[in-house]
Design an enzyme around this catalytic site. Structure first.
Site, PDB file in Angstrom:
ATOM      1  N   ASP A  77     -15.951 -25.980  10.077  1.00 49.54           N
ATOM      2  CA  ASP A  77     -15.609 -25.159  11.238  1.00 49.54           C
ATOM      3  C   ASP A  77     -15.986 -23.705  11.010  1.00 49.54           C
ATOM      4  OD1 ASP A  77     -13.526 -25.110   9.256  1.00 49.54           O
ATOM      5  OD2 ASP A  77     -12.249 -24.057  10.685  1.00 49.54           O
ATOM      6  N   GLU A 144     -10.605 -25.465   8.457  1.00 55.83           N
ATOM      7  CA  GLU A 144     -10.133 -24.622   7.356  1.00 55.83           C
ATOM      8  C   GLU A 144      -9.599 -23.299   7.871  1.00 55.83           C
ATOM      9  OE1 GLU A 144     -10.614 -21.439   4.238  1.00 55.83           O
ATOM     10  OE2 GLU A 144     -11.612 -21.639   6.194  1.00 55.83           O
TER      11      GLU A 144
END
Length: 486
Positions: A77, A144
């Site tokens: 991400d 994350e």
């Protein structure tokens, strides 16, 4: 990506493909599908766990079958931040990159090199047929940036390697072997709006153009926090005159220093010129205070349409709490050899206002878990005293340095061999997924390194192109030198 020669070509080609794939935190489905297809098209064992983490396993090249299994790991991400005047849809549009000298940048948005460049290196290794290495597991974790969801949800038997290289660090030549733990505190002020008294004048004030940055890695760089600046102004005002807050909106990401924000408030019509004068004086004072780190501050104040406001008691409580809440460094590390490292900090990350709620999010970090708890409790108590509902998650653990680490020694030795100088072996105040991995896999030997990035978590994010080749060369030598299984 512009037609510019970027080396290593294989890494930048994969990075360009990754940046064509929308992958906001918590909405990584397109990236997960891309990784699944990538592995299957190459006949590589590909596993997706129930959380959405992806593992792609590649066999050793001939002659390296007896080596230890090593894990390469990055998060898929990216932080989605843009300039306020840019129209960009992170769910559907590709990141537009360009080269500026030795730097790779994005047009008005975050670049996604945190941690797309790590993912690109992993894909380049998996795609190669000329790299010498033992058995490899490439792990791509999800979310994350906004909760470490992937690392939290990973089961103990998902990864099977004995060593792990995390490719999520931001300074070439620095090898990280420990990181801070963290937690998030959310304070919610509940209220029923009221109609402002007759004779009120409504004002909208805003600030933008701050540097921002990562709330862990950049917390010691004396960068202005838009929330704290606006709260300072409001507090000075309520000490002088009645004021009713209608809205306070600033910041978006829990792990970024807020770069901009806006407030709407009401004062007595007779005070409007005094408030404007105070704003101009305050702006000049703050610009002088941050004259080194904040050269592009923009201040705006204008009249706005009347609206319902927070009740006076709640309005004052919000303003006083935001003035009082800890922000920045709380303490430095006590150990002499790392006395330069921030031990404990807090960042007031976002404020958002709805019809019946105003929500404040603050993140605390520490390399010492007892102090993390203390700092979290300090922020929690402050908002409790202000009358807010306060929520806290369990947070994530610190990653402690591993004494006698085989992988650390190998990583340092390979760096010295390649570049004829010593790398720095450090701890980092930011959180890394290695902290959670160390809980799930207590025997896992880990290091973290990566190319040089600046301005992460902001539209100023940029990647120093020559350092990508350096990290790539370093990574390939480590893979070649991974020891044999005992």
């Amino acid at each position: 990506m512009e037609n510019v020669q970027l080396t290593p070509k294989c890494v930048f080609e994969h990075f360009a493909r990754i940046n064509n794939i929308p992958r906001p935190s918590k909405r990584e489905e397109k990236m997960i599908e891309y990784l699944k297809n990538f592995g299957k098209e190459r006949n590589l064992t590909t596993i997706v766990d129930e959380t959405g983490n992806v593992l792609i396993r590649k066999d050793a090249t001939p002659g390296y079958e007896d080596r230890e299994m090593i894990i390469l790991q990055s998060h898929m991400d990216m932080v989605c931040e843009k300039l306020v005047d840019i129209d960009f849809d992170f769910d559907n549009q590709a990141i537009q990159t360009y080269v500026d000298g030795e730097w790779l940048k994005a047009k008005g948005t975050t670049l996604g090199a945190d941690d797309g460049i790590g993912c690109a290196m992993q894909l380049a290794v998996l795609d190669s047929d000329d790299i010498e290495h033992g058995p490899i597991e490439c792990v791509f974790t999800r979310d994350e940036e906004t909760g470490l969801t992937g690392a939290f949800g990973m089961k103990e038997n998902f990864m099977t390697g004995s060593m792990l290289i995390n490719l999520d660090s931001e300074d070439e030549g620095q090898i990280f072997v420990s990181c801070a733990g963290g937690k998030t505190t959310t304070a919610i002020f509940h209220f029923d709006r009221i109609q402002a008294p007759e004779g009120c004048f409504f004002i909208k004030a805003s600030i933008k153009g701050l540097t921002g940055g990562h709330s862990g890695d950049d917390i010691n760089k004396k960068r202005a926090n838009a929330i704290k600046i606006l709260a300072r102004f409001l507090y000075k005002q309520i000490e002088k005159r009645p004021l009713l807050l209608a809205s306070f909106d600033a910041g978006r990401m829990h792990n970024a220093i807020p770069r901009d924000g806006a407030i709407v408030f009401a004062v007595d019509n007779a005070d409007k010129e005094a408030v404007r004068a105070d704003w101009n004086i305050f702006a000049a004072e703050v610009e002088d205070e941050f004259h080194v780190t904040e050269k592009n501050m923009e201040w705006h104040m204008e009249s706005t349409e009347p609206c319902d406001t927070l009740p006076k008691e709640v309005s004052d409580s919000v303003i006083r709490a935001l003035q009082a809440v800890d922000n920045g460094i709380y303490s430095m590390c006590q150990d002499e050899e790392i006395a330069w490292l921030v031990e404990t900090s807090s960042n007031v990350a976002s404020v958002s206002t709805a019809e019946k709620e105003l929500t404040v999010v603050a993140s605390q970090r520490s390399n010492v878990m007892s102090n993390l708890e203390n700092q979290g409790n300090t922020v929690k108590a402050l908002f409790q005293l202000a009358g807010a509902e306060v929520l806290q998650g369990d947070g994530y653990p610190a990653w402690k340095m591993r004494a006698g680490s085989t992988l650390t020694k190998l990583t340092v030795d390979c760096y010295k061999e390649l570049f004829h100088k010593d790398p720095q072996v450090l701890g980092i105040h930011a959180g890394l997924e290695c902290g959670l991995f160390s809980e799930r896999y207590p025997n896992l030997d880990m290091v973290s390194f990566g190319p040089t990035l600046r301005g992460v978590h902001s539209p100023d994010e940029k990647l120093l192109i020559p350092t990508v080749q350096m990290v790539w060369d370093h990574l390939l030598l480590i893979l070649k030198r991974i020891p044999k299984r005992v």
